[in-house]
Design a protein around this motif. Structure first.
Motif, PDB file in Angstrom:
ATOM      1  N   ILE A 727       0.848  -1.185   0.000  1.00  0.00           N
ATOM      2  CA  ILE A 727       0.000   0.000   0.000  1.00  0.00           C
ATOM      3  C   ILE A 727       0.885   1.237   0.000  1.00  0.00           C
ATOM      4  N   ILE A 728       0.551   2.198  -0.845  1.00  0.00           N
ATOM      5  CA  ILE A 728       1.237   3.484  -0.874  1.00  0.00           C
ATOM      6  C   ILE A 728       0.324   4.504  -0.196  1.00  0.00           C
ATOM      7  N   HIS A 729       0.849   5.221   0.786  1.00  0.00           N
ATOM      8  CA  HIS A 729       0.017   6.147   1.553  1.00  0.00           C
ATOM      9  C   HIS A 729      -0.363   7.374   0.727  1.00  0.00           C
ATOM     10  N   ARG A 730       0.597   7.982   0.043  1.00  0.00           N
ATOM     11  CA  ARG A 730       0.426   9.124  -0.869  1.00  0.00           C
ATOM     12  C   ARG A 730       0.227  10.475  -0.178  1.00  0.00           C
ATOM     13  N   ASP A 731       0.129  10.514   1.144  1.00  0.00           N
ATOM     14  CA  ASP A 731      -0.003  11.813   1.810  1.00  0.00           C
ATOM     15  C   ASP A 731       0.713  11.791   3.164  1.00  0.00           C
ATOM     16  N   VAL A 732       1.958  11.319   3.159  1.00  0.00           N
ATOM     17  CA  VAL A 732       2.751  11.284   4.385  1.00  0.00           C
ATOM     18  C   VAL A 732       3.187  12.705   4.735  1.00  0.00           C
ATOM     19  N   LYS A 733       2.855  13.150   5.935  1.00  0.00           N
ATOM     20  CA  LYS A 733       3.236  14.478   6.406  1.00  0.00           C
ATOM     21  C   LYS A 733       3.076  14.507   7.921  1.00  0.00           C
ATOM     22  N   THR A 734       3.625  15.532   8.547  1.00  0.00           N
ATOM     23  CA  THR A 734       3.581  15.600  10.009  1.00  0.00           C
ATOM     24  C   THR A 734       2.150  15.731  10.528  1.00  0.00           C
ATOM     25  N   ALA A 735       1.270  16.337   9.742  1.00  0.00           N
ATOM     26  CA  ALA A 735      -0.127  16.477  10.180  1.00  0.00           C
ATOM     27  C   ALA A 735      -0.846  15.139  10.201  1.00  0.00           C
ATOM     28  N   ASN A 736      -0.336  14.155   9.456  1.00  0.00           N
ATOM     29  CA  ASN A 736      -0.950  12.825   9.412  1.00  0.00           C
ATOM     30  C   ASN A 736      -0.205  11.814  10.280  1.00  0.00           C
ATOM     31  N   LEU A 798      11.437  13.753   8.394  1.00  0.00           N
ATOM     32  CA  LEU A 798      12.672  13.677   9.186  1.00  0.00           C
ATOM     33  C   LEU A 798      13.349  15.045   9.284  1.00  0.00           C
ATOM     34  N   LEU A 799      13.374  15.794   8.184  1.00  0.00           N
ATOM     35  CA  LEU A 799      13.969  17.129   8.226  1.00  0.00           C
ATOM     36  C   LEU A 799      13.197  18.040   9.176  1.00  0.00           C
ATOM     37  N   GLU A 800      11.887  17.900   9.194  1.00  0.00           N
ATOM     38  CA  GLU A 800      11.080  18.711  10.117  1.00  0.00           C
ATOM     39  C   GLU A 800      11.383  18.347  11.577  1.00  0.00           C
ATOM     40  N   LEU A 801      11.590  17.050  11.850  1.00  0.00           N
ATOM     41  CA  LEU A 801      11.917  16.634  13.206  1.00  0.00           C
ATOM     42  C   LEU A 801      13.259  17.198  13.648  1.00  0.00           C
ATOM     43  N   PRO A 806       8.719  23.908   9.066  1.00  0.00           N
ATOM     44  CA  PRO A 806       7.765  23.245   8.171  1.00  0.00           C
ATOM     45  C   PRO A 806       8.378  22.920   6.814  1.00  0.00           C
ATOM     46  N   ALA A 807       7.648  22.170   6.004  1.00  0.00           N
ATOM     47  CA  ALA A 807       8.155  21.774   4.683  1.00  0.00           C
ATOM     48  C   ALA A 807       8.390  22.992   3.788  1.00  0.00           C
ATOM     49  N   ILE A 808       7.504  23.969   3.861  1.00  0.00           N
ATOM     50  CA  ILE A 808       7.694  25.234   3.140  1.00  0.00           C
ATOM     51  C   ILE A 808       7.924  26.309   4.194  1.00  0.00           C
ATOM     52  N   ILE A 809       9.136  26.878   4.224  1.00  0.00           N
ATOM     53  CA  ILE A 809       9.518  27.828   5.269  1.00  0.00           C
ATOM     54  C   ILE A 809       9.126  29.233   4.822  1.00  0.00           C
ATOM     55  N   LYS A 810       8.026  29.728   5.386  1.00  0.00           N
ATOM     56  CA  LYS A 810       7.474  31.006   4.929  1.00  0.00           C
ATOM     57  C   LYS A 810       8.341  32.200   5.319  1.00  0.00           C
ATOM     58  N   ASP A 811       8.984  32.128   6.499  1.00  0.00           N
ATOM     59  CA  ASP A 811       9.798  33.271   6.902  1.00  0.00           C
ATOM     60  C   ASP A 811      11.144  33.310   6.191  1.00  0.00           C
ATOM     61  N   ILE A 815      10.934  29.212   0.994  1.00  0.00           N
ATOM     62  CA  ILE A 815      11.926  28.276   0.507  1.00  0.00           C
ATOM     63  C   ILE A 815      11.562  26.867   0.971  1.00  0.00           C
ATOM     64  N   HIS A 816      11.832  25.862   0.112  1.00  0.00           N
ATOM     65  CA  HIS A 816      11.564  24.470   0.477  1.00  0.00           C
ATOM     66  C   HIS A 816      12.608  24.012   1.492  1.00  0.00           C
ATOM     67  N   ILE A 817      12.184  23.187   2.451  1.00  0.00           N
ATOM     68  CA  ILE A 817      13.065  22.777   3.540  1.00  0.00           C
ATOM     69  C   ILE A 817      14.301  22.045   3.034  1.00  0.00           C
ATOM     70  N   VAL A 818      14.183  21.302   1.919  1.00  0.00           N
ATOM     71  CA  VAL A 818      15.344  20.583   1.374  1.00  0.00           C
ATOM     72  C   VAL A 818      16.416  21.578   0.923  1.00  0.00           C
ATOM     73  N   GLN A 819      15.996  22.636   0.245  1.00  0.00           N
ATOM     74  CA  GLN A 819      16.959  23.652  -0.186  1.00  0.00           C
ATOM     75  C   GLN A 819      17.592  24.349   1.020  1.00  0.00           C
ATOM     76  N   TRP A 820      16.780  24.641   1.993  1.00  0.00           N
ATOM     77  CA  TRP A 820      17.278  25.348   3.183  1.00  0.00           C
ATOM     78  C   TRP A 820      18.316  24.499   3.925  1.00  0.00           C
ATOM     79  N   VAL A 821      18.010  23.219   4.103  1.00  0.00           N
ATOM     80  CA  VAL A 821      18.933  22.327   4.812  1.00  0.00           C
ATOM     81  C   VAL A 821      20.202  22.109   4.002  1.00  0.00           C
ATOM     82  N   ARG A 822      20.047  21.925   2.698  1.00  0.00           N
ATOM     83  CA  ARG A 822      21.204  21.593   1.858  1.00  0.00           C
ATOM     84  C   ARG A 822      22.262  22.692   1.908  1.00  0.00           C
ATOM     85  N   SER A 823      21.828  23.942   2.028  1.00  0.00           N
ATOM     86  CA  SER A 823      22.798  25.044   2.060  1.00  0.00           C
ATOM     87  C   SER A 823      23.701  24.952   3.281  1.00  0.00           C
ATOM     88  N   PHE A 824      23.175  24.474   4.406  1.00  0.00           N
ATOM     89  CA  PHE A 824      23.989  24.316   5.622  1.00  0.00           C
ATOM     90  C   PHE A 824      24.808  23.026   5.583  1.00  0.00           C
TER      91      PHE A 824
END
Length: 918
Positions: A727-736, A798-801, A806-811, A815-824
């Motif tokens: 089974i593929i969940h298709r909506d894995v996220k912290t809210a779920n 995992l990146l959120e933990l 959040p996945a999309i960092i509004k402040d 920027i997407h969290i993957v891009q934000w993390v990758r820079s560091f």
């Protein structure tokens, strides 16, 4: 529980002497009976042939008392106590007997500690205990270990101890004279209790003694699992002596405990002398207590746990020891970590015990208790005794009982000489010659049995039929006689059968030959001189047979043709009545979980409390008649997409069950009113914790985040690997990802989930669904859905933990969290990535490993991503590493403040016997 006996401290000799005297003082028998050959008190024939009648609670004549390493057929009655010990030879078939060095023997040392059984061979060795009460009752099981340099190597070993197939504890000794005792309250599901010692590569396991006591079933209860002793304290002891049987009917061991700034009070009048109480507390313990010297002060004590994932049950025992005047009152309450605990207003009864305990397990890195008097109390609070037990979850399932029965009969049938002890498949490794399947979710099954060159004689045992999952069977090079039985063809999963080199006769069953010719069975029958391997071997004993068979076949064909014609005509008329809507289909399957709409209205108190909303409708909080809290998802009548998700989720939840997936309690389908009833997760969802939206919750620690990650990963792994089709969940996220009150994580919201209906299917082409920020980029571009789409989404979790963002960092300009993390990551700046709320209270190496695991989930091309099984393995290793780091840090902190601690006896977790004073 363990007790230190060290000669390097001034106070140790006295403590050792007290303990060893009490160890030798324990139990005297009111009725002397001969010890049965299996080590259980009572007549051996009655034990074997019938289940004995229930005993009185304080009658421990049915106990098992084993002196491990005592020569076979030996038994003795301790001169001081009358306690009868027996050799362990009838309880285990492996190991060797050894005596401890004379350097550590003394006249005060109990005889059971002067010898041990050592296990130089095998990864695991198991004792089989069968107490007369049988399964379904509670037992106190105590194992004792004293090395005493029995092997003259002067190297103290370390090994693991298991109860059944589940880890009980690790056995660690400080030196050769260190006495370690482990105690657990355990209710077995089978009549046999297995106690296993597992070699982990740090020396040969050994054991000194093993004891089993029957317990009152209702005294100590858990939601699940067993209870390992953490502390058992006799508060206010005036003699500084250990208390156990006969003072304690259950043979619990109570250690003296006092606090600074407190005074002892006691009475000579017995407690509970005229009443039978549930916990049967020893009067000798309950006739003493402690109270603060300052009558307005509270009793404060801490237990420094360190690992916030551990769960505990706490029992506090009270009895009023003073005859109060009319103008005197003693009322008090208890807090744990600043929150109310137990009962709100406790009034101890004069000379009568009362126990206060938590109905649900508690946990925390530190357990801080305060007992304080209430406003209407004129006297300070008291404490007579306290017990704390650690929950030991029994998550590993034992081997399928049908397989256990089958392999046990085979063992007896052939008198197998192999080291076949304990559970056939676990722990650590299966019996020699067995291979087991084990996906971690269901009971292991025996899939391969190799008894080649094992000296087997007689016919092929029909007990093989019990091994219904068997795929490979090797009975070659033995002395088996008789025919190759037809029943082997009924083992539908059998793909290889080897019986070469035996004395079988007759012919090979036709079904086995047919399967061999089709290539579905590898059949080896050579070197059986009287066995014919051909299908033409059977004599044609009845010449009329072929003619009769031909006539019967013709009649059968005519009959079948008539049946088919009649069925086709009938099917046309019945088509409409046989077609059911999806709702009707799943409604029929779940009839036993169906709720009426009026019941839903009542459960939700007329839909008073809203937990959340979505495209399907609204989720409400509810409480059932039995007190169980639930979450009820009601479908909005205007939601077309919600109807589809609703049906999909209902069909999926009917077939999947896992501890890390939100479970379905029932459903409602009454006209246009449709709802799904789920278990209630009091902790809300992970998104709220990480975002700080719920100000009532404290920030998650790093260990808690790791545990949540492991839980959620195991839920997804089950969907991918434990379900057929996957089974593929298709909506894995912290809210779920929902959290229980104890922060156990469960995957939820399966409205978008998708089955792979064909096992060979590698992907599905489907419309893109999910949540922005979590959607797999390859799936988004190509509409190609695979299991790796969930892996990508979980990498974002995992990146959120790690970051708390959040996945999309509004402040950060959305920027997407993957891009934000990758820079560091490119700069190696892990400090800027970690959630500042963790305040450096974590192991950097552990964070890096989780970060690397997350990044391995996130390549843009799905084939380059790891599997969820790999993720689970990595996260579990990280969690263990962090626990070890946290334990080291905690021990260092303890060392710095050791001057303020109370020197008492060392127990199970290498912590102090009592809590530290505040």
């Amino acid at each position: 529980m363990f007790v230190e006996c060290r000669g390097t401290y001034a106070w140790s000799s006295k403590v050792c002497l007290i303990f060893l005297q009490v160890f030798a003082l324990t139990i005297s028998m009111e009725e002397s009976v001969a010890l049965a050959s299996d080590g259980v008190f009572g007549n051996s024939e009655s034990v074997i042939n019938r289940k004995p009648a229930r005993r009185k609670l304080d009658d421990i004549a049915g106990s098992i008392n084993i002196d491990c390493g005592l020569p076979e057929d030996c038994k003795y009655i301790d001169a001081e106590t009358g306690l009868q010990y027996t050799s362990d030879a009838s309880f285990i078939r492996s190991g060797i007997n050894k005596n401890i060095s004379s350097k550590f023997s003394s006249t005060t040392l109990h005889k059971s500690l002067t010898n041990v059984r050592s296990f130089p061979q095998g990864k695991r060795n198991c004792y089989t205990l069968r107490p007369p009460e049988g399964h379904g009752t509670m037992y106190l099981i105590r194992a004792s270990f004293m090395y005493g340099n029995y092997d003259e190597l002067n190297q103290v070993p370390q090994f693991d101890l298991y109860i059944g197939v589940n880890m009980w504890d690790s056995v660690k000794l400080d030196n050769a004279s260190h006495l370690v005792m482990k105690e657990i309250l355990h209710a077995p599901s089978d009549d046999d209790i297995y106690v296993c010692l597992v070699n982990i590569g740090y020396g040969e396991p050994f054991i000194s003694s093993l004891e089993v006591r029957h317990f009152h079933d209702s005294s100590y209860k858990t939601e699940s699992g067993s209870l390992a002793l953490y502390r058992r304290l006799d508060a206010g002891s005036t003699t500084n002596e250990i208390v156990r049987f006969k003072d304690d009917a259950y043979d619990r061991i109570w250690f003296p405990y006092n606090l600074p700034d407190c005074e002892s009070l006691n009475t000579t009048v017995p407690i509970d002398s005229h009443a039978e109480t549930e916990y049967k507390l020893p009067s000798k313990v309950m006739t003493t207590a402690i109270r603060p010297m300052n009558s307005s002060a509270s009793l404060d004590f801490d237990f420094d746990i360190g690992d916030s994932t551990l769960e505990f049950y706490v029992y506090m025992h009270f009895a009023e020891l003073e005859g109060l005047q009319e103008n005197q009152t003693r009322n008090f309450s208890i807090t744990l970590n600043g929150n109310p605990w137990g009962e709100a207003n406790i009034v101890p009864k004069y000379l009568h015990s009362r126990t206060v305990n938590n109905k649900q397990p508690v946990r925390g890195s530190k357990l801080k208790f305060s007992i304080y008097k209430t406003l209407n109390s004129s006297l300070p609070p008291i404490l007579n005794a306290m017990e704390i037990y650690m929950v030991k979850g029994l998550l590993q399932a034992p081997t399928c009982q049908e397989d256990v029965n089958g392999i046990s009969r085979i063992k007896s049938f052939y008198l197998v000489e192999k080291n076949w002890q304990g559970d056939p498949c676990a722990p650590v490794q299966p019996w020699d010659g067995l291979t087991c399947s084990n996906n971690g979710y269901e009971s292991p099954r025996i899939i391969s049995l190799k008894l080649s060159s094992s000296g087997l004689r007689g016919t092929i045992s029909p007990s093989l039929l019990n091994l219904t999952a068997l795929q490979f069977l090797d009975l070659s090079n033995n002395s088996l006689t008789g025919e190759l039985p037809e029943f082997l063809s009924r083992l539908s999963f059998l793909t290889a059968l080897n019986v070469t080199g035996n004395k079988l006769s007759g012919s090979v069953p036709p079904d086995l030959i047919a399967r061999s010719e089709k290539g579905s069975l590898s059949l080896s029958v050579a070197n059986n001189p009287d066995l014919c391997p051909s299908a033409q071997c059977k004599e044609n004993k009845n010449s009329v047979g072929p003619i009769v068979a031909a006539v019967v076949s013709s009649l059968v064909i005519i009959f079948l043709a008539l049946v088919i014609i009649w069925s086709l005509k009938r099917r046309k008329k019945a088509t409409k009545s046989l077609v059911r809507s999806p709702e009707e289909t799943w409604s029929l399957k779940m009839e036993n979980q169906r709720f009426r709409y009026l019941e839903i209205v009542s459960i939700t108190n007329d839909f008073q409390t809203v937990l959340g909303t979505g495209g399907f409708g609204t989720v409400y909080h509810g409480c059932m008649l039995n007190g169980t809290q639930v979450a009820i998802k009601m479908l909005s009548q205007s939601s077309k997409q919600g109807m589809k998700e609703f049906r999909n989720e209902a069909r999926l939840l009917m077939r999947v069950h896992h501890r890390n997936l939100a479970s379905l309690v029932g459903y409602c389908h009454e006209g246009t009113n449709m709802g799904l009833i789920y278990e209630y997760m009091a902790g809300g969802n992970l998104q709220n914790y990480l975002s700080g939206a719920d100000i009532s919750t404290s920030p998650l620690s790093w260990i808690e985040r790791l545990q949540i990650a492991v839980d959620a990963a195991q839920g997804l792994e089950y969907m991918h690997c434990g379900c057929k089709p996957p089974i593929i969940h298709r909506d894995v996220k912290t809210a779920n990802i929902l959290l229980s009150e104890k922060l156990q994580a469960k995957i939820a919201d399966f409205g978008f989930s998708r089955f792979f209906s064909i096992e060979s299917e590698t992907h599905a082409t489907t419309a893109v669904v999910g949540t922005i920020g979590y959607i797999d980029p390859e799936y988004y571009i190509s509409n190609r859905l695979t299991e790796k789409s969930d892996v990508y989404s979980f990498g974002i979790v995992l990146l959120e933990l790690i970051t708390g963002k959040p996945a999309i960092i509004k402040d950060e300009d959305n920027i997407h969290i993957v891009q934000w993390v990758r820079s560091f990551v490119e700069r190696g700046d892990i400090g800027s990535i970690v959630d500042p709320r963790l305040q450096g209270n974590l192991n950097t190496n552990s964070v890096w490993r989780v970060l690397e695991t997350a990044m391995a989930c996130l390549p843009p091309i799905s084939i380059q991503r790891v599997t969820m099984s790999h993720v689970v393995m990595q996260l579990k290793e990280c969690l263990e590493e962090e626990k070890a780091h946290d334990q080291t840090r905690r021990m260092e902190e303890q060392a710095t403040k050791s001057s303020n601690l109370i020197d008492l006896y060392s127990l199970d977790l290498e912590l102090e016997m009592g809590p530290e004073a505040r």
